[in-house]
Enzyme design. Sequence first.
Site, PDB file in Angstrom:
ATOM      1  NE  ARG A   1      -2.602  -1.351   3.301  1.00 31.84           N
ATOM      2  CZ  ARG A   1      -2.525  -2.551   3.868  1.00 31.84           C
ATOM      3  NH1 ARG A   1      -2.996  -3.601   3.244  1.00 31.84           N
ATOM      4  NH2 ARG A   1      -2.006  -2.697   5.062  1.00 31.84           N
TER       5      ARG A   1
ATOM      6  CD  GLU B   1       3.836  -8.885  18.885  1.00 30.03           C
ATOM      7  OE1 GLU B   1       3.339  -9.165  19.990  1.00 30.03           O
ATOM      8  OE2 GLU B   1       3.215  -8.316  17.985  1.00 30.03           O
TER       9      GLU B   1
END
Length: 187
Positions: free
Chosen positions: A74, A111
């Site tokens: 995007r 993460e």
Amino acid sequence: MAQSRHRQNVTETNDQLDLRAHIRGVPDFPKPGILFYDISTLLRHGPAWRTAMARMAHAIRPHKPDLLAGVESRGFLVAAPLALELGLGFIMLRKRGKLPGERIGLDYALEYGTDRIEMQADAVSPGQRVVILDDLLATGGTMAAGIALLRQAGAVVPAAAALIELSFLNGRKKLDVPFEALVSYSE
């Protein structure tokens, strides 16, 4: 006889337009507990998209970039039209193995695990000023990796920008360049 339409230049803007009204929150996507900020509704509303691009142009122009880099995927939607309007080149920062030719890349921590961002080895010349753009800044890991990759290629990165910042995730703290966002969500 067809009616003619006035094409508003991207540098024109509607200062009263609230971009938040054109960004849809989608609960529980891509997994339960996540609120996804969907820019599809902004992209399909011509006047709102034009205003967003004009505001972004105003935010990054002072950084005097030679090129704009978009982060897959995007970020391409932000950087490519903005580069065209500003008369600049556009380069893609992509996931592993998505670009042809010789590439340089950088592995970075997520993460839970790692990822890799790559660009074509000849995309920037040493000393070129490159502003990096994405649709959204969350934890800042991908944007920081993009900045590091551009520097690895010899670029000067004067700034970074995104349409949306999730300020409660503190991603801005991972960046060592000025950061601009058009819309910020604090929760």
